[in-house]
Write a protein that holds these residues in place. Structure first.
Motif, PDB file in Angstrom:
ATOM      1  N   LEU A   1       0.946  -1.308  -0.086  1.00  8.24           N
ATOM      2  CA  LEU A   1       0.171   0.073  -0.130  1.00  8.24           C
ATOM      3  C   LEU A   1       0.883   1.230   0.094  1.00  8.24           C
ATOM      4  O   LEU A   1       0.686   2.216  -0.797  1.00  8.24           O
ATOM      5  CB  LEU A   1      -0.920  -0.083   1.198  1.00  8.24           C
ATOM      6  CG  LEU A   1      -1.831   0.975   1.435  1.00  8.24           C
ATOM      7  CD1 LEU A   1      -2.824   1.341   0.334  1.00  8.24           C
ATOM      8  CD2 LEU A   1      -2.587   1.049   2.798  1.00  8.24           C
ATOM      9  N   VAL A   2       1.801   1.180   0.794  1.00  2.00           N
ATOM     10  CA  VAL A   2       2.589   2.519   0.856  1.00  2.00           C
ATOM     11  C   VAL A   2       3.298   2.525  -0.400  1.00  2.00           C
ATOM     12  O   VAL A   2       3.650   3.879  -1.028  1.00  2.00           O
ATOM     13  CB  VAL A   2       3.748   2.288   2.156  1.00  2.00           C
ATOM     14  CG1 VAL A   2       4.812   3.348   2.017  1.00  2.00           C
ATOM     15  CG2 VAL A   2       3.096   2.263   3.477  1.00  2.00           C
ATOM     16  N   GLU A   3       3.795   1.667  -1.056  1.00  2.00           N
ATOM     17  CA  GLU A   3       4.625   1.722  -2.313  1.00  2.00           C
ATOM     18  C   GLU A   3       3.462   2.253  -3.211  1.00  2.00           C
ATOM     19  O   GLU A   3       4.181   3.158  -4.170  1.00  2.00           O
ATOM     20  CB  GLU A   3       5.272   0.336  -2.676  1.00  2.00           C
ATOM     21  CG  GLU A   3       6.561   0.043  -1.833  1.00  2.00           C
ATOM     22  CD  GLU A   3       7.158  -1.067  -2.585  1.00  2.00           C
ATOM     23  OE1 GLU A   3       6.617  -1.688  -3.477  1.00  2.00           O
ATOM     24  OE2 GLU A   3       8.310  -1.507  -1.986  1.00  2.00           O
TER      25      GLU A   3
ATOM     26  N   GLY B   1       4.102  10.498  -5.556  1.00  2.00           N
ATOM     27  CA  GLY B   1       5.516  10.751  -5.804  1.00  2.00           C
ATOM     28  C   GLY B   1       6.331  10.926  -4.586  1.00  2.00           C
ATOM     29  O   GLY B   1       7.527  10.940  -4.684  1.00  2.00           O
ATOM     30  N   ASN B   2       5.679  11.060  -3.474  1.00  2.00           N
ATOM     31  CA  ASN B   2       6.744  11.374  -2.336  1.00  2.00           C
ATOM     32  C   ASN B   2       6.064  10.967  -1.071  1.00  2.00           C
ATOM     33  O   ASN B   2       6.515  11.486   0.029  1.00  2.00           O
ATOM     34  CB  ASN B   2       6.906  12.927  -2.127  1.00  2.00           C
ATOM     35  CG  ASN B   2       8.030  13.087  -1.308  1.00  2.00           C
ATOM     36  OD1 ASN B   2       8.768  12.234  -0.810  1.00  2.00           O
ATOM     37  ND2 ASN B   2       8.369  14.551  -0.959  1.00  2.00           N
ATOM     38  N   VAL B   3       5.330   9.759  -0.995  1.00  2.00           N
ATOM     39  CA  VAL B   3       4.894   9.545   0.501  1.00  2.00           C
ATOM     40  C   VAL B   3       6.074   9.049   1.302  1.00  2.00           C
ATOM     41  O   VAL B   3       6.198   9.649   2.269  1.00  2.00           O
ATOM     42  CB  VAL B   3       3.753   8.327   0.271  1.00  2.00           C
ATOM     43  CG1 VAL B   3       3.155   8.078   1.398  1.00  2.00           C
ATOM     44  CG2 VAL B   3       2.540   9.030  -0.679  1.00  2.00           C
TER      45      VAL B   3
ATOM     46  N   ILE C   1      -8.351  -8.909   0.086  1.00  2.00           N
ATOM     47  CA  ILE C   1      -7.470  -8.386  -0.898  1.00  2.00           C
ATOM     48  C   ILE C   1      -7.827  -8.513  -2.477  1.00  2.00           C
ATOM     49  O   ILE C   1      -7.993  -9.523  -2.817  1.00  2.00           O
ATOM     50  CB  ILE C   1      -5.873  -8.896  -0.804  1.00  2.00           C
ATOM     51  CG1 ILE C   1      -5.592  -8.496   0.754  1.00  2.00           C
ATOM     52  CG2 ILE C   1      -5.127  -8.147  -1.639  1.00  2.00           C
ATOM     53  CD1 ILE C   1      -4.000  -9.023   1.057  1.00  2.00           C
ATOM     54  N   VAL C   2      -8.073  -7.582  -3.086  1.00  2.00           N
ATOM     55  CA  VAL C   2      -8.364  -7.684  -4.344  1.00  2.00           C
ATOM     56  C   VAL C   2      -7.218  -7.771  -5.527  1.00  2.00           C
ATOM     57  O   VAL C   2      -7.102  -8.671  -6.261  1.00  2.00           O
ATOM     58  CB  VAL C   2      -9.384  -6.545  -4.934  1.00  2.00           C
ATOM     59  CG1 VAL C   2      -9.907  -6.656  -6.433  1.00  2.00           C
ATOM     60  CG2 VAL C   2     -10.720  -6.446  -3.705  1.00  2.00           C
ATOM     61  N   GLU C   3      -6.657  -6.709  -5.269  1.00  6.81           N
ATOM     62  CA  GLU C   3      -5.516  -6.439  -6.528  1.00  6.81           C
ATOM     63  C   GLU C   3      -4.291  -6.181  -5.763  1.00  6.81           C
ATOM     64  O   GLU C   3      -4.177  -5.515  -4.902  1.00  6.81           O
ATOM     65  CB  GLU C   3      -6.055  -5.306  -7.589  1.00  6.81           C
ATOM     66  CG  GLU C   3      -5.202  -4.989  -8.544  1.00  6.81           C
ATOM     67  CD  GLU C   3      -5.201  -6.241  -9.641  1.00  6.81           C
ATOM     68  OE1 GLU C   3      -6.163  -6.421 -10.287  1.00  6.81           O
ATOM     69  OE2 GLU C   3      -4.261  -6.778  -9.646  1.00  6.81           O
ATOM     70  N   THR C   4      -3.175  -6.833  -6.503  1.00  5.82           N
ATOM     71  CA  THR C   4      -1.956  -6.577  -5.877  1.00  5.82           C
ATOM     72  C   THR C   4      -0.920  -5.942  -6.958  1.00  5.82           C
ATOM     73  O   THR C   4       0.422  -5.711  -6.615  1.00  5.82           O
ATOM     74  CB  THR C   4      -1.393  -7.667  -5.200  1.00  5.82           C
ATOM     75  OG1 THR C   4      -1.393  -8.735  -6.357  1.00  5.82           O
ATOM     76  CG2 THR C   4      -2.042  -8.217  -4.103  1.00  5.82           C
ATOM     77  N   SER C   5      -1.340  -5.718  -7.905  1.00  6.26           N
ATOM     78  CA  SER C   5      -0.526  -5.106  -9.156  1.00  6.26           C
ATOM     79  C   SER C   5      -0.773  -3.643  -9.140  1.00  6.26           C
ATOM     80  O   SER C   5      -1.674  -3.129  -9.464  1.00  6.26           O
ATOM     81  CB  SER C   5      -0.868  -5.949 -10.289  1.00  6.26           C
ATOM     82  OG  SER C   5      -0.636  -4.740 -11.463  1.00  6.26           O
ATOM     83  N   LYS C   6       0.354  -3.002  -9.053  1.00  6.79           N
ATOM     84  CA  LYS C   6       0.378  -1.567  -8.796  1.00  6.79           C
ATOM     85  C   LYS C   6      -0.295  -0.917  -9.942  1.00  6.79           C
ATOM     86  O   LYS C   6      -0.852   0.057 -10.162  1.00  6.79           O
ATOM     87  CB  LYS C   6       1.857  -0.856  -8.507  1.00  6.79           C
ATOM     88  CG  LYS C   6       2.503  -1.318  -7.109  1.00  6.79           C
ATOM     89  CD  LYS C   6       3.565  -0.553  -6.825  1.00  6.79           C
ATOM     90  CE  LYS C   6       4.413  -0.915  -5.931  1.00  6.79           C
ATOM     91  NZ  LYS C   6       5.447  -2.043  -6.386  1.00  6.79           N
ATOM     92  N   ALA C   7       0.122  -1.470 -11.295  1.00  9.10           N
ATOM     93  CA  ALA C   7      -0.324  -0.970 -12.585  1.00  9.10           C
ATOM     94  C   ALA C   7      -1.865  -0.922 -12.535  1.00  9.10           C
ATOM     95  O   ALA C   7      -2.437   0.109 -12.738  1.00  9.10           O
ATOM     96  CB  ALA C   7      -0.005  -1.716 -13.741  1.00  9.10           C
ATOM     97  N   ASN C   8      -2.298  -2.287 -11.910  1.00 11.46           N
ATOM     98  CA  ASN C   8      -3.822  -2.184 -12.379  1.00 11.46           C
ATOM     99  C   ASN C   8      -4.635  -1.550 -11.262  1.00 11.46           C
ATOM    100  O   ASN C   8      -5.834  -1.031 -11.505  1.00 11.46           O
ATOM    101  CB  ASN C   8      -4.119  -3.810 -11.700  1.00 11.46           C
ATOM    102  CG  ASN C   8      -4.024  -4.676 -13.012  1.00 11.46           C
ATOM    103  OD1 ASN C   8      -3.533  -4.258 -14.218  1.00 11.46           O
ATOM    104  ND2 ASN C   8      -3.990  -6.002 -12.699  1.00 11.46           N
TER     105      ASN C   8
END
Lengths: 109, 827
Positions: free
Chosen positions: A41-43, A50-52, A91-98
Motif C-alpha cells: 500500500l505504501v509503495e 510521488g513522495n509518500v 485483498i483484490v488487486e496487488t499489481s500496482k499498475a492495475n
C-alpha cells in the motif's frame, strides 16, 4: 514485534518514520502477509503521489512532514487507491499498475 | 480548508474552523450548488475523519451518485461508503454502460450492502461475474462474497461461476475467485464437496504455476511472484484438505515443493512459509510433511525478527496438540522467549510453555520461571504468578517441593497471589504434619527478608501462631535445613511487626492478633508482653480489630485456664473436601456439612469459595447456621458479634467437628446439665452432630465436672456462646445426677443471663429453665426481649417474661421461664 492482540482480533502495525499504518485483522489471518500488504500500500501511494515514503529509508527522514501531507490533502485519492486494493476485507488487486489505472483515469477527467 | 484546519494550534480553534466550514457547506447545499458539490463532499469526508458529525451530507451523497459525471459519481460513492452504513437505501446503477461506474457500484455494494439489497441484486451480480472486463469480474466476485455472507441461501447459485473463475489467468480475478470459493466452502458444505472433487487438481496446478512462474514485474514482491496469490491458494487448499485424506494426498507434493523452495530471507517468503505450515498442520498427513513444518517453525523461532518469532510461537501452540514431542525439543528457546523484551512475545511464550509442562520437566521449568519472576516487570508479574501457581499445584508431587516453590513465589510476588492460592497453601501446610517445623522455620526466614509481600506475611503469621513452639524448639528438623535459633522473643517480635506495619491490611492484622493469642498460650512467659501488644489495639477504629483485641484481652486476663484449650492446634484441614469446595461453589460452610475446610485459618470463616477470607463477616458465620437452629437472639442486643475463632478440637478430630468451630467464640457452650445432652436453647447457633468428646479440655471451669462419659448420643454443640470461660462441655453427653447448677449462659459487659435448671420428677424429658437477665450496663434496657430456638427434636415453651424493662446496673432483673421437652429423650 509488530503485532498486538486486542480483544478477539489482532492489530498489525508498521511504522514509517512518523507515520503509523495499522491494520486490524481477525485471528485467522496471516500476519506476515498483512505486513507485506501494508508495504504494498505504501509503495502504491508512493508511486502515485510521488513522495509518500520512499522505501522507508533516509529520504523519509528528510521529508517527513510532506509524507503525511500528501495523504491528508488528497484523502479521497488515498481512499480510491485503497478501494481498488481491498474490498470487504479481502485483498483484490496487488499489481500496482492495475490499481493505479482507474485512479489516474480520474485525475485526467 | 485542510490547510486551515491543520494550522489550528488548539482543539478549540480547530472546532471553530470546522464549524465555520460546516456552515458554509450547509449553505451551499441549500443553494443546490452543482459545481462545488463534490468538493463539498470531499471536505465533509475529511471532517468526518477528524471525528465530527456529518449527517447533513448524506443527501448530498445521493444526489452526487445520481448525477451523470464520473468524478461526481466517484466521490458520491466514496462518500457513500464512508459516511453511510448499510442501513441506508442506495441508488444502484449496476447496469450502466461505463465499466468504471459499474465497478464503483460493485464496490459500494461489496462494502456495505444489506441482506435485502443482496437478495435483490444477486442475479445482476451473477451476470457480471461473467463480464468481459476482468476488473468488473473481480469486483463482482468480491461482491458475491458479501452477498453470500449476508444471505447464505444464495450460495448455490454462485458455485458454478466460482468454479470457472478458478481457471482465470488474470491474477486479480484469480485471487478474488479463490477467495469466493473459500467463503463458499465455509458457508455451505455441498460447495465444499463440489470443490473438493472438481477443483483440487486445478488448484494444485495453479499453485504450481505460480510458484514456478518466471519473474513478472507486475506482481513481483521482493523476488516472489504475487505472494498474496500463493497465500490465498494455500488457504483454500487448507479448507479443502481439512478432514479429507484424498484431497490432502494430492496436495502433499506441491506443499513440499513450496516449503522447500521458498526463500525465507524476505518477509514475503516467510509469509508464504507460514501459510504453508498452517496448511500442513491442518490437513490429514502421515508425518513427513509435519516434520518439515516443525523444522520450519524451529527456524522461525531462532530468527531474530520479532514478528517471525511471534508467528512461530503462535503456530507451535497449535502444533502442541498434534505433536507434543517435537515441540518439547524447542523448550529452551521458548523459555528464552518468555524473557524477551517484547510484551507480545512474552505472553505468547508463557502460554505455550504452560501447555508444554508435564511431570518430567516441571521442576526445572518452574525454577526458571521463578527466577524470571524476580526480574519481570509489573504487568507481566500478575500473569506469570498465576501461571506458576497453577502449574505448581497441578504437578506437585511432594509436599515439600510444593511448599518451597510457593514460598519463593510468595516472597517474590506475594501481592499478586490470589486468595485461593494461599488458602490452598495453608491447607497443604496443615496437612503435611511432618513438615510443620520445616515450614514454619522457612516462613520465618522468608518473613524476615521480605515483609512487603502481604500474602507472605499472612501465611507466615498464621504458621508462627500455630507452630510457634516448633519454631522455637527446632522441632522436626529436616536434614536439609540449616539450624536456626529463634527465641520466643523473636517470634513475638515478628508478629508484632506484622501488626505495627502501616501497610498491613485488615486481614493481616486480624490474623496477627489471633496469632498473638496463640503464642501467649504457647509461650506463657511472654503473656504480659503479648497482652501489651494486644491492648494497644483496643481503641482501634476498625471494629474487627478492636473487638478482637478486647476479647483476647479478656481471655488473657480472666480466663487463663481455658486459654490453652482455646488455642490448641487446629485440626488438620481436609484437603479433599477443600479442593472439592473450591471446584464447586458450595455455600458457606456453616451448615452441618462436614468439612474441615471451614476451619480455615483463624476466623477465615468461609472456604475458598468465598472470595475473601471472611474475617470480618463474623455474624454471618454464626447467624446463618441454618440447618442448626440458628438462634434468634437479637444480636444487636448483645452488640457483640461472635468471633469465630478456632476451637481446638483435639488432635485431628473427625470433620464433624467443623461447623460449630466457626460459630462460637470460644466454642464454649455449656452443655446444659441435662441428661442426654439435649440442648435447652441454642442461643446463637449450634450444630448437631455427634462428636467425639473433646478429650483435652483440661483445667476448665466449673462445668468440667460434666465431662462424664458419653453414653448417650450427644446432640448439642455449644449451645450458648459465652465469653466467660465455661467448659465446653457440650460434647459431652451428660449423664449426671440430679444436681443442676445454675449456669451463666451469657455474660458481657452489658448483660448477664443466668439459667437455673430443674426437672420435674416423673417427666425426665422436660426441663424447666428459669432465665434471669441482669443488666450490667448503666443504661436502662427497654423492650427487652428474649428469644430462643431449639433443634427440631426439642420443644420449647416460653412463658412471658416478668417485665420488659431491665433496670440499669443490676438494680433488678427480669425472669422468664422456659420449658424444654426432649422428644428423643433417652435415645
Amino acid at each position: 514485534c509488530s503485532f498486538v492482540e486486542h480483544r478477539n482480533y489482532k492489530i498489525v502495525y508498521r511504522r514509517y518514520a512518523s507515520l503509523f499504518f495499522l491494520v486490524g485483522v481477525d485471528n485467522d489471518e496471516n500476519e506476515l502477509a498483512i505486513l507485506e500488504f501494508i508495504h504494498l500500500l505504501v509503495e502504491t501511494m508512493d508511486r502515485h503521489f510521488g513522495n509518500v515514503v520512499r522505501f522507508f529509508t533516509m529520504d523519509c527522514f528528510s521529508n517527513p512532514f510532506k509524507c503525511e501531507l500528501d495523504i491528508m490533502f488528497h484523502l479521497e485519492k488515498a481512499h480510491f487507491m485503497l478501494e481498488e486494493m481491498v474490498m470487504n476485507g479481502c485483498i483484490v488487486e496487488t499489481s500496482k499498475a492495475n490499481i493505479l489505472t482507474p485512479v489516474q483515469l480520474l485525475e485526467k477527467t | 480548508m485542510i490547510r486551515a484546519i491543520r494550522a489550528c494550534k488548539t482543539a478549540a480553534e480547530e472546532r471553530a474552523v470546522v464549524r465555520k466550514e460546516c456552515a458554509a457547506i450547509r449553505a451551499s447545499i441549500n443553494e443546490d450548488d452543482q459545481d462545488y458539490r463534490h468538493r463539498n463532499l470531499a471536505k465533509l469526508m475529511f471532517i468526518q475523519i477528524l471525528g465530527y458529525p456529518t449527517h447533513f451530507g448524506q443527501m448530498e451523497c445521493l444526489k452526487l451518485i445520481a448525477s451523470a459525471g464520473f468524478p461526481e459519481k466517484r466521490i458520491g460513492y466514496l462518500g457513500l461508503m464512508l459516511l453511510l452504513d448499510e442501513r441506508q437505501e442506495v441508488l444502484i446503477d449496476l447496469n450502466h454502460s461505463n465499466q468504471y461506474i459499474v465497478g464503483l457500484a460493485l464496490c459500494a455494494l461489496g462494502n456495505i450492502c444489506s441482506a435485502e439489497m443482496a437478495r435483490d441484486l444477486a442475479p445482476e451480480v451473477e451476470r457480471l461475474l461473467q463480464f468481459r472486463d476482468p476488473n468488473i469480474r473481480k469486483k463482482a466476485a468480491l461482491c458475491s462474497i458479501r452477498i453470500i455472507k449476508k444471505v447464505p441461501d444464495l450460495a448455490e447459485n454462485f458455485i458454478n461461476c466460482a468454479a470457472s473463475l478458478l481457471k482465470e489467468k488474470h491474477h486479480g480475478v484469480l485471487i478474488t475467485g479463490v477467495q469466493l470459493c473459500a467463503d463458499l466452502c465455509k458457508v455451505s458444505s455441498e460447495a465444499l464437496e463440489y470443490f473438493r472433487k472438481k477443483c483440487t487438481e486445478g488448484l494444485v496446478r495453479t499453485l504450481r504455476d505460480v510458484v514456478n512462474s518466471p519473474y513478472s514485474p507486475e506482481y513481483d514482491i521482493s523476488g516472489i511472484t504475487d505472494p498474496y496469490l500463493h497465500i490465498r491458494l494455500l488457504k483454500l487448499l487448507r479448507i479443502l484438505g481439512q478432514g479429507d485424506a484424498d484431497a490432502s494426498d494430492r496436495m502433499t507434493d506441491i506443499l513440499a515443493q513450496v516449503t522447500t523452495k521458498t526463500e525465507s530471507n524476505k518477509n514475503a517468503g516467510n509469509a508464504i512459509l507460514y501459510e504453508c505450515v498452517e496448511t500442513i498442520m491442518s490437513i490429514e498427513d502421515d508425518g513427513g510433511l509435519r516434520v518439515l513444518a516443525i523444522n520450519i517453525l524451529g527456524k522461525f523461532l531462532s530468527n531474530r525478527d520479532n514478528n517471525i518469532r511471534y508467528v512461530a510461537l503462535n503456530m507451535l501452540m497449535r502444533a502442541t496438540t498434534l505433536d507434543a514431542q517435537a515441540v518439547q525439543r524447542h523448550r529452551a528457546t521458548i523459555l528464552d522467549c518468555v524473557k524477551d523484551s517484547d510484551a507480545s512475545i512474552r505472553k505468547r511464550a508463557l502460554e505455550l510453555l504452560y501447555l508444554l509442562v508435564n511431570e518430567n520437566n516441571v521442576k526445572p521449568l518452574i525454577k526458571e520461571l521463578i527466577e524470571y519472576l524476580e526480574v519481570s516487570d509489573q504487568e507481566f508479574k500478575g500473569d506469570l504468578t498465576a501461571k506458576i501457581c497453577s502449574l505448581v499445584e497441578k504437578f506437585s508431587s511432594e509436599k515439600i517441593w510444593y511448599i518451597d516453590q510457593m514460598l519463593k513465589v510468595l516472597s517474590e510476588a506475594g501481592n499478586f497471589v490470589k486468595d485461593e492460592v494461599w488458602h490452598a497453601l495453608i491447607v497443604v501446610i496443615s496437612n503435611a504434619s511432618d513438615l510443620h517445623g520445616y515450614t514454619v522455620r522457612a516462613l520465618y526466614r522468608a518473613f524476615l527478608t521480605s515483609t512487603e509481600q502481604e500474602t507472605l506475611v499472612r501465611v507466615a503469621v498464621w504458621c508462627i501462631g500455630e507452630y510457634g513452639d516448633m519454631l522455637v524448639n527446632n522441632v522436626g528438623m529436616l536434614d536439609i535445613e540449616d539450624p536456626i535459633t529463634v527465641t520466643e522473643c523473636d517470634a513475638v517480635d515478628a508478629v508484632e511487626v506484622a501488626i505495627k506495619r502501616h501497610t498491613s491490611d485488615l486481614t493481616t492484622k486480624a490474623m496477627a492478633l489471633i496469632a498473638l493469642l496463640k503464642l501467649s498460650s504457647r509461650f506463657p512467659s511472654y503473656s504480659e508482653r503479648i497482652k501489651g501488644i494486644i491492648v494497644q489495639n483496643k481503641g482501634n477504629l476498625v471494629l474487627e480489630l478492636q473487638q478482637r483485641s478486647i476479647e483476647f484481652n479478656r481471655i488473657l486476663q480472666k480466663h487463663q485456664k481455658i486459654r490453652s484449650a482455646l488455642v490448641e492446634r487446629m485440626p488438620v484441614l481436609d484437603e479433599a473436601t477443600f479442593s472439592g469446595r473450591r471446584a464447586g461453589s458450595l455455600p458457606t460452610a456453616i451448615s452441618t456439612s462436614s468439612g474441615a475446610p471451614s476451619n480455615l485459618p483463624n476466623g477465615i470463616a468461609k472456604p475458598a469459595t468465598a472470595p475473601i477470607p471472611d474475617l470480618l463477616d463474623l455474624s454471618s458465620d454464626d447467624v446463618p447456621a441454618p440447618s442448626s437452629s440458628g438462634g434468634d437472639f437479637p444480636q444487636d442486643l448483645l452488640g457483640v458479634d461472635l468471633l469465630p475463632t478456632l476451637a481446638p478440637s483435639g488432635a485431628g478430630k473427625p470433620p464433624k467437628a467443623s461447623t460449630d468451630v466457626l460459630l462460637d467464640l470460644l466454642s464454649i457452650g455449656t452443655s446444659l446439665p441435662v441428661q442426654t445432652g439435649s440442648s435447652a436453647s441454642d442461643i446463637l447457633s449450634s450444630s448437631q452432630h455427634d462428636k467425639a468428646p473433646f478429650a483435652n479440655f483440661n483445667g476448665l471451669a466449673s462445668l468440667s465436672s460434666h465431662s462424664a462419659n458419653a453414653t448417650s448420643p450427644v446432640n448439642a454443640a455449644p449451645m450458648m456462646d459465652l465469653l466467660d470461660g465455661h467448659g465446653p462441655g457440650p460434647q459431652k453427653p451428660e449423664e449426671n445426677g440430679q444436681a443442676y447448677p445454675s449456669l451463666v449462659a451469657y455474660e458481657s459487659s452489658s448483660l448477664r443471663v443466668m439459667f437455673n435448671f430443674s426437672k420435674q420428677p416423673g417427666s425426665p424429658q422436660t426441663t424447666l429453665i428459669q432465665a434471669t437477665f441482669t443488666n450490667l450496663s448503666s443504661n436502662v434496657y427497654n423492650d427487652f426481649l428474649f428469644q430462643a430456638a431449639v433443634p427440631k427434636f426439642l420443644q420449647l415453651h416460653l412463658d412471658p417474661a416478668s417485665s420488659n424493662t431491665l433496670p440499669a446496673s443490676g438494680d433488678g432483673s427480669i425472669t422468664q421461664n422456659l420449658k424444654v421437652t426432649n422428644s428423643q429423650h433417652g435415645k
